[in-house]
Design a protein around this motif. Structure first.
Motif, PDB file in Angstrom:
ATOM      1  N   SER A 237      -0.441  -5.189   3.687  1.00 47.79           N
ATOM      2  CA  SER A 237       0.461  -4.062   3.916  1.00 47.79           C
ATOM      3  C   SER A 237       1.692  -4.527   4.668  1.00 47.79           C
ATOM      4  O   SER A 237       1.630  -5.434   5.499  1.00 47.79           O
ATOM      5  CB  SER A 237      -0.250  -2.974   4.726  1.00 47.79           C
TER       6      SER A 237
ATOM      7  N   GLU B 140      -0.401   2.888   9.041  1.00 49.97           N
ATOM      8  CA  GLU B 140      -1.222   3.278   7.893  1.00 49.97           C
ATOM      9  C   GLU B 140      -2.119   4.464   8.238  1.00 49.97           C
ATOM     10  O   GLU B 140      -2.294   5.391   7.450  1.00 49.97           O
ATOM     11  CB  GLU B 140      -2.077   2.089   7.435  1.00 49.97           C
TER      12      GLU B 140
ATOM     13  N   VAL C 220      -8.370   0.254   4.028  1.00 51.62           N
ATOM     14  CA  VAL C 220      -7.294  -0.346   4.818  1.00 51.62           C
ATOM     15  C   VAL C 220      -7.922  -0.916   6.081  1.00 51.62           C
ATOM     16  O   VAL C 220      -8.663  -0.217   6.782  1.00 51.62           O
ATOM     17  CB  VAL C 220      -6.228   0.707   5.186  1.00 51.62           C
TER      18      VAL C 220
ATOM     19  N   ARG D 164       0.793  -1.210   0.000  1.00 51.98           N
ATOM     20  CA  ARG D 164       0.000   0.000   0.000  1.00 51.98           C
ATOM     21  C   ARG D 164       0.825   1.257   0.000  1.00 51.98           C
ATOM     22  O   ARG D 164       1.409   1.592  -1.012  1.00 51.98           O
ATOM     23  CB  ARG D 164      -0.957   0.070   1.144  1.00 51.98           C
TER      24      ARG D 164
ATOM     25  N   VAL E 255      -4.966  -4.066   2.287  1.00 54.95           N
ATOM     26  CA  VAL E 255      -5.276  -2.864   1.520  1.00 54.95           C
ATOM     27  C   VAL E 255      -5.956  -3.260   0.218  1.00 54.95           C
ATOM     28  O   VAL E 255      -5.475  -4.126  -0.518  1.00 54.95           O
ATOM     29  CB  VAL E 255      -4.012  -2.055   1.187  1.00 54.95           C
TER      30      VAL E 255
ATOM     31  N   SER F 259      -1.182  -0.939  -3.203  1.00 57.03           N
ATOM     32  CA  SER F 259      -1.608  -0.928  -1.859  1.00 57.03           C
ATOM     33  C   SER F 259      -1.161   0.344  -1.235  1.00 57.03           C
ATOM     34  O   SER F 259      -0.090   0.797  -1.521  1.00 57.03           O
ATOM     35  CB  SER F 259      -1.054  -2.133  -1.149  1.00 57.03           C
TER      36      SER F 259
ATOM     37  N   ALA G  38       1.126   0.835   2.416  1.00 57.28           N
ATOM     38  CA  ALA G  38       2.486   0.945   2.823  1.00 57.28           C
ATOM     39  C   ALA G  38       3.214   0.978   1.544  1.00 57.28           C
ATOM     40  O   ALA G  38       4.268   1.189   1.417  1.00 57.28           O
ATOM     41  CB  ALA G  38       3.063  -0.192   3.582  1.00 57.28           C
TER      42      ALA G  38
END
Length: 215
Positions: free
Chosen positions: A122, A129, A178, A7, A187, A41, A43
């Protein structure tokens, strides 16, 4: 829009990721001969791999990318599930990275090539997040975006939120959901070059697939 990028790439990398998303969408459109794979996604907002050389620039013979078997996540996010947010979804092939390990992700493009849907875990914690989203709300311009909205979602995992952004270059709408389920953070990303990504339908899809996700 990630070391192992899933993500949210650092948010400053999102415009470049968004451009690659568009390349993936174009590669899934009729008339394109170049395969592409995407693992999107928040992260990493997205890690997208494309091989689509410009013939005007690359006159020499180019090698075809190595495709990988579909991710196991595609048994959870299957074509019937993808239809909740995409019209005539087509599974996007996964392409082997130049180095490192291929990310565990599953992607579908819409039949007209204007939207891309991706599911992946993630590499960040859920709290990380959330913090990244709030930073982006405070300063979207630094990441080449505007109109960033983050809303808490109820009834999905142990914690969840949705996020919508307008990417400026190339222009597109991107929506994320998320959520934390079990020991993992997931994600779900929808990038749309033709209109507004529907975050409500994305949340509904996340609720539908969560029971089948690995924990």
């Amino acid at each position: 829009m990630h070391p192992r990028r899933l993500r949210r790439l650092p948010r400053t990398a999102l415009p470049a990721a968004a451009a690659l998303l568009c390349a993936v969408l174009a590669s899934c459109s009729p008339g394109s001969a170049s395969p592409a794979a995407a693992a999107a996604s928040p992260a990493g907002v997205s890690r997208v791999t494309t091989i689509s050389p410009d013939p005007a620039v690359t006159a020499s013979v180019t090698s075809s990318p190595k495709t990988l078997p579909p991710s196991r996540l595609c048994t959870v996010l299957d074509r019937s599930a993808a239809r909740l947010v995409l019209t005539e979804p087509k599974q996007a092939p996964r392409v082997a990275p130049g180095g490192g390990t291929a990310e565990d992700s599953c992607s579908y493009a819409s039949g007209d090539g204007t939207a891309l849907l991706t599911l992946n875990p993630s590499t960040r914690s859920y709290d990380a997040e959330v913090a990244a989203s709030h930073r982006l709300v405070r300063d979207p311009a630094s990441a080449g975006m505007r109109d960033v909205k983050v809303t808490e979602v109820t009834g999905l995992g142990q914690g969840s939120f949705r996020e919508t952004v307008q990417v400026l270059q190339p222009p597109q709408s991107v929506a994320y959901v998320v959520w934390r389920a079990g020991s993992r953070t997931w994600v779900l990303t929808l990038a749309d070059t033709a209109g507004t990504a529907d975050a409500d339908r994305l949340v509904s899809l996340a609720r539908q697939i969560t029971p089948g996700l690995p924990h």
